[in-house]
Motif scaffolding. Sequence first.
Motif, PDB file in Angstrom:
ATOM      1  N   MET A 135      23.370   2.186   0.423  1.00  0.00           N
ATOM      2  CA  MET A 135      22.271   2.957  -0.160  1.00  0.00           C
ATOM      3  C   MET A 135      21.425   2.087  -1.079  1.00  0.00           C
ATOM      4  SD  MET A 135      23.847   6.665  -1.241  1.00  0.00           S
ATOM      5  CE  MET A 135      22.374   6.984  -2.218  1.00  0.00           C
ATOM      6  N   LEU A 136      22.075   1.279  -1.896  1.00  0.00           N
ATOM      7  CA  LEU A 136      21.352   0.401  -2.807  1.00  0.00           C
ATOM      8  C   LEU A 136      20.492  -0.593  -2.047  1.00  0.00           C
ATOM      9  CD1 LEU A 136      20.970  -0.471  -5.793  1.00  0.00           C
ATOM     10  CD2 LEU A 136      22.873  -2.072  -5.444  1.00  0.00           C
ATOM     11  N   VAL A 137      21.040  -1.137  -0.961  1.00  0.00           N
ATOM     12  CA  VAL A 137      20.287  -2.103  -0.162  1.00  0.00           C
ATOM     13  C   VAL A 137      19.112  -1.430   0.535  1.00  0.00           C
ATOM     14  CG1 VAL A 137      20.450  -3.625   1.847  1.00  0.00           C
ATOM     15  CG2 VAL A 137      22.264  -3.635   0.143  1.00  0.00           C
ATOM     16  N   CYS A 138      19.320  -0.195   1.002  1.00  0.00           N
ATOM     17  CA  CYS A 138      18.299   0.501   1.791  1.00  0.00           C
ATOM     18  C   CYS A 138      17.289   1.262   0.939  1.00  0.00           C
ATOM     19  CB  CYS A 138      18.972   1.491   2.748  1.00  0.00           C
ATOM     20  SG  CYS A 138      19.966   0.719   4.034  1.00  0.00           S
ATOM     21  N   PHE A 139      17.488   1.346  -0.353  1.00  0.00           N
ATOM     22  CA  PHE A 139      16.622   2.176  -1.187  1.00  0.00           C
ATOM     23  C   PHE A 139      15.269   1.534  -1.459  1.00  0.00           C
ATOM     24  CE2 PHE A 139      15.111   2.723  -5.576  1.00  0.00           C
ATOM     25  CZ  PHE A 139      14.717   4.046  -5.533  1.00  0.00           C
ATOM     26  N   PHE A 140      15.242   0.248  -1.755  1.00  0.00           N
ATOM     27  CA  PHE A 140      14.054  -0.349  -2.358  1.00  0.00           C
ATOM     28  C   PHE A 140      12.893  -0.513  -1.383  1.00  0.00           C
ATOM     29  CE2 PHE A 140      17.419  -1.601  -5.280  1.00  0.00           C
ATOM     30  CZ  PHE A 140      16.848  -1.218  -6.482  1.00  0.00           C
ATOM     31  N   ALA A 141      13.160  -0.891  -0.138  1.00  0.00           N
ATOM     32  CA  ALA A 141      12.047  -1.057   0.805  1.00  0.00           C
ATOM     33  C   ALA A 141      11.324   0.265   1.067  1.00  0.00           C
ATOM     34  CB  ALA A 141      12.554  -1.673   2.110  1.00  0.00           C
ATOM     35  N   PRO A 142      12.032   1.373   1.368  1.00  0.00           N
ATOM     36  CA  PRO A 142      11.315   2.646   1.501  1.00  0.00           C
ATOM     37  C   PRO A 142      10.622   3.091   0.216  1.00  0.00           C
ATOM     38  CG  PRO A 142      13.474   2.811   2.516  1.00  0.00           C
ATOM     39  CD  PRO A 142      13.443   1.524   1.750  1.00  0.00           C
ATOM     40  N   PHE A 143      11.261   2.865  -0.936  1.00  0.00           N
ATOM     41  CA  PHE A 143      10.647   3.280  -2.200  1.00  0.00           C
ATOM     42  C   PHE A 143       9.349   2.530  -2.458  1.00  0.00           C
ATOM     43  CE2 PHE A 143       9.971   2.397  -6.712  1.00  0.00           C
ATOM     44  CZ  PHE A 143       9.805   3.687  -7.196  1.00  0.00           C
ATOM     45  N   ILE A 144       9.392   1.204  -2.361  1.00  0.00           N
ATOM     46  CA  ILE A 144       8.207   0.393  -2.671  1.00  0.00           C
ATOM     47  C   ILE A 144       7.098   0.656  -1.653  1.00  0.00           C
ATOM     48  CG2 ILE A 144       7.344  -1.973  -2.806  1.00  0.00           C
ATOM     49  CD1 ILE A 144      10.080  -2.749  -3.960  1.00  0.00           C
ATOM     50  N   ASN A 145       7.461   0.755  -0.377  1.00  0.00           N
ATOM     51  CA  ASN A 145       6.437   1.002   0.641  1.00  0.00           C
ATOM     52  C   ASN A 145       5.839   2.394   0.511  1.00  0.00           C
ATOM     53  OD1 ASN A 145       7.416  -1.505   1.583  1.00  0.00           O
ATOM     54  ND2 ASN A 145       6.845  -0.971   3.666  1.00  0.00           N
ATOM     55  N   THR A 146       6.686   3.393   0.212  1.00  0.00           N
ATOM     56  CA  THR A 146       6.161   4.745   0.010  1.00  0.00           C
ATOM     57  C   THR A 146       5.243   4.790  -1.200  1.00  0.00           C
ATOM     58  OG1 THR A 146       8.172   5.688   0.976  1.00  0.00           O
ATOM     59  CG2 THR A 146       6.779   7.154  -0.326  1.00  0.00           C
ATOM     60  N   LEU A 147       5.652   4.159  -2.278  1.00  0.00           N
ATOM     61  CA  LEU A 147       4.823   4.121  -3.482  1.00  0.00           C
ATOM     62  C   LEU A 147       3.489   3.438  -3.192  1.00  0.00           C
ATOM     63  CD1 LEU A 147       4.435   4.541  -6.517  1.00  0.00           C
ATOM     64  CD2 LEU A 147       5.681   2.394  -6.895  1.00  0.00           C
ATOM     65  N   SER A 148       3.538   2.315  -2.480  1.00  0.00           N
ATOM     66  CA  SER A 148       2.308   1.606  -2.134  1.00  0.00           C
ATOM     67  C   SER A 148       1.424   2.450  -1.229  1.00  0.00           C
ATOM     68  CB  SER A 148       2.651   0.283  -1.440  1.00  0.00           C
ATOM     69  OG  SER A 148       1.493  -0.385  -0.993  1.00  0.00           O
ATOM     70  N   GLY A 149       2.027   3.120  -0.234  1.00  0.00           N
ATOM     71  CA  GLY A 149       1.240   3.953   0.664  1.00  0.00           C
ATOM     72  C   GLY A 149       0.592   5.125  -0.041  1.00  0.00           C
ATOM     73  N   VAL A 150       1.329   5.757  -0.970  1.00  0.00           N
ATOM     74  CA  VAL A 150       0.781   6.899  -1.704  1.00  0.00           C
ATOM     75  C   VAL A 150      -0.355   6.456  -2.626  1.00  0.00           C
ATOM     76  CG1 VAL A 150       1.321   8.632  -3.455  1.00  0.00           C
ATOM     77  CG2 VAL A 150       2.896   8.249  -1.559  1.00  0.00           C
ATOM     78  N   LEU A 151      -0.181   5.318  -3.295  1.00  0.00           N
ATOM     79  CA  LEU A 151      -1.201   4.851  -4.230  1.00  0.00           C
ATOM     80  C   LEU A 151      -2.472   4.388  -3.522  1.00  0.00           C
ATOM     81  CD1 LEU A 151       0.937   2.867  -6.830  1.00  0.00           C
ATOM     82  CD2 LEU A 151      -0.056   5.147  -7.070  1.00  0.00           C
ATOM     83  N   ASN A 152      -2.364   4.002  -2.257  1.00  0.00           N
ATOM     84  CA  ASN A 152      -3.524   3.495  -1.518  1.00  0.00           C
ATOM     85  C   ASN A 152      -4.198   4.558  -0.651  1.00  0.00           C
ATOM     86  OD1 ASN A 152      -3.394   0.807  -2.466  1.00  0.00           O
ATOM     87  ND2 ASN A 152      -1.742   0.360  -1.040  1.00  0.00           N
ATOM     88  N   VAL A 153      -3.815   5.822  -0.841  1.00  0.00           N
ATOM     89  CA  VAL A 153      -4.474   6.905  -0.107  1.00  0.00           C
ATOM     90  C   VAL A 153      -5.932   7.011  -0.542  1.00  0.00           C
ATOM     91  CG1 VAL A 153      -4.521   9.420   0.154  1.00  0.00           C
ATOM     92  CG2 VAL A 153      -2.370   8.195   0.305  1.00  0.00           C
ATOM     93  N   ASN A 154      -6.795   7.376   0.390  1.00  0.00           N
ATOM     94  CA  ASN A 154      -8.220   7.508   0.112  1.00  0.00           C
ATOM     95  C   ASN A 154      -8.453   8.528  -1.004  1.00  0.00           C
ATOM     96  OD1 ASN A 154     -11.047   8.628   0.463  1.00  0.00           O
ATOM     97  ND2 ASN A 154     -11.085   6.979   1.973  1.00  0.00           N
ATOM     98  N   ARG A 155      -8.953   8.071  -2.142  1.00  0.00           N
ATOM     99  CA  ARG A 155      -9.131   8.936  -3.307  1.00  0.00           C
ATOM    100  C   ARG A 155     -10.245   9.945  -3.102  1.00  0.00           C
ATOM    101  NH1 ARG A 155      -4.533   9.090  -5.891  1.00  0.00           N
ATOM    102  NH2 ARG A 155      -3.539   7.066  -5.577  1.00  0.00           N
ATOM    103  N   ASP A 156     -11.277   9.594  -2.338  1.00  0.00           N
ATOM    104  CA  ASP A 156     -12.377  10.542  -2.110  1.00  0.00           C
ATOM    105  C   ASP A 156     -11.885  11.768  -1.346  1.00  0.00           C
ATOM    106  OD1 ASP A 156     -14.134   8.876  -3.413  1.00  0.00           O
ATOM    107  OD2 ASP A 156     -14.753   7.837  -1.579  1.00  0.00           O
ATOM    108  N   ARG A 157     -11.059  11.519  -0.309  1.00  0.00           N
ATOM    109  CA  ARG A 157     -10.535  12.653   0.460  1.00  0.00           C
ATOM    110  C   ARG A 157      -9.565  13.482  -0.381  1.00  0.00           C
ATOM    111  NH1 ARG A 157      -8.314  10.479   6.008  1.00  0.00           N
ATOM    112  NH2 ARG A 157      -7.882   8.601   4.779  1.00  0.00           N
ATOM    113  N   MET A 158      -8.809  12.808  -1.257  1.00  0.00           N
ATOM    114  CA  MET A 158      -7.888  13.546  -2.119  1.00  0.00           C
ATOM    115  C   MET A 158      -8.656  14.451  -3.082  1.00  0.00           C
ATOM    116  SD  MET A 158      -4.879  12.096  -4.639  1.00  0.00           S
ATOM    117  CE  MET A 158      -3.954  11.425  -3.249  1.00  0.00           C
ATOM    118  N   GLU A 159      -9.722  13.922  -3.678  1.00  0.00           N
ATOM    119  CA  GLU A 159     -10.523  14.745  -4.590  1.00  0.00           C
ATOM    120  C   GLU A 159     -11.192  15.884  -3.844  1.00  0.00           C
ATOM    121  OE1 GLU A 159     -10.627  14.646  -7.816  1.00  0.00           O
ATOM    122  OE2 GLU A 159      -9.212  12.959  -7.839  1.00  0.00           O
ATOM    123  N   LEU A 160     -11.607  15.633  -2.594  1.00  0.00           N
ATOM    124  CA  LEU A 160     -12.222  16.702  -1.804  1.00  0.00           C
ATOM    125  C   LEU A 160     -11.229  17.826  -1.555  1.00  0.00           C
ATOM    126  CD1 LEU A 160     -14.540  17.830  -0.107  1.00  0.00           C
ATOM    127  CD2 LEU A 160     -13.664  16.467   1.822  1.00  0.00           C
TER     128      LEU A 160
END
Length: 282
Positions: A135-160
């Motif tokens: 679990m420790l080995v498998c946690f960080f790649a999904p966490f970091i990639n999910t965090l990066s993907g969420v933060l890079n979502v199109n902000r204009d569409r989110m505000e809309l």
Amino acid sequence: MTPDAARLKLRRRANHAAIFLGLMALWQAGSWTGFLDPLFFPAPLEILASFWRIYVTQGNIWYHLYVSLGLVLAGFTMGSILGVGLGAVVGMNATVRRFLQPYVIVLEATPRIAVAPLLIAALGFGPQSKIAIIMLVCFFAPFINTLSGVLNVNRDRMELMRSLGASKMQVLRKLVLPDAIPVIMAGERLAMTSALSGVLVAEFIQRDQGIGALILTYTRNLNMASAFACILTLTAIGFLIFKGMEMVDHHVAYWKNEAGLKRMTEKRARAFAARRGGLAHA
């Protein structure tokens, strides 16, 4: 696939096969001439004989594979759920991100192998500590990639969406996750292949059962041919896992590849035609 593309694919496979057979021939020749020490580098023919022995004659590898792959599946599933879930929460909530992200980064910078003995000391010998290591080995790649993907979502569409009254859950389901899925799946591929490393670390430390313990037993007895057979088995499993995760990626994030987009378009066209047919009969 066009005839030219099929011929090109066949030619590439033939080239790879020729390179592989050439390397195996050089390895076998090095063993016959004494250039390679047969005690530590057994000949390919000896490794093939070991494959037959551990899979057919003795059949002792099957139980260890069953144990290791079961641990890999359990640890990967739990680590992925925790990593993706926490990554989405941290990415969507600035307050949580400000307080939690530094601690996760510190944990990510800590070598996982160094933490493994601590987990075994805390949880004891057994499957629970092995699953915790995976679990420790498998946690960080999904966490970091999910965090990066969420933060890079199109902000204009989110505000809309927010201006139209969408809830946080609707924004997450309809916008954030679809945009972040390709990045998340890349993290899942890394996590799944890393899970094999995690189970080997756990089994090297505990040495009770599993493919890692079997490799240690063979190397301790200087049965290097069987050890190589086990390692090549892990190589094949890792390759199949990686290709399987690629197939899942193509199926889930279908809009990112032409074949998947065409498949989904045809599926929706058939569903639309079926609905129109039903309405016409009604």
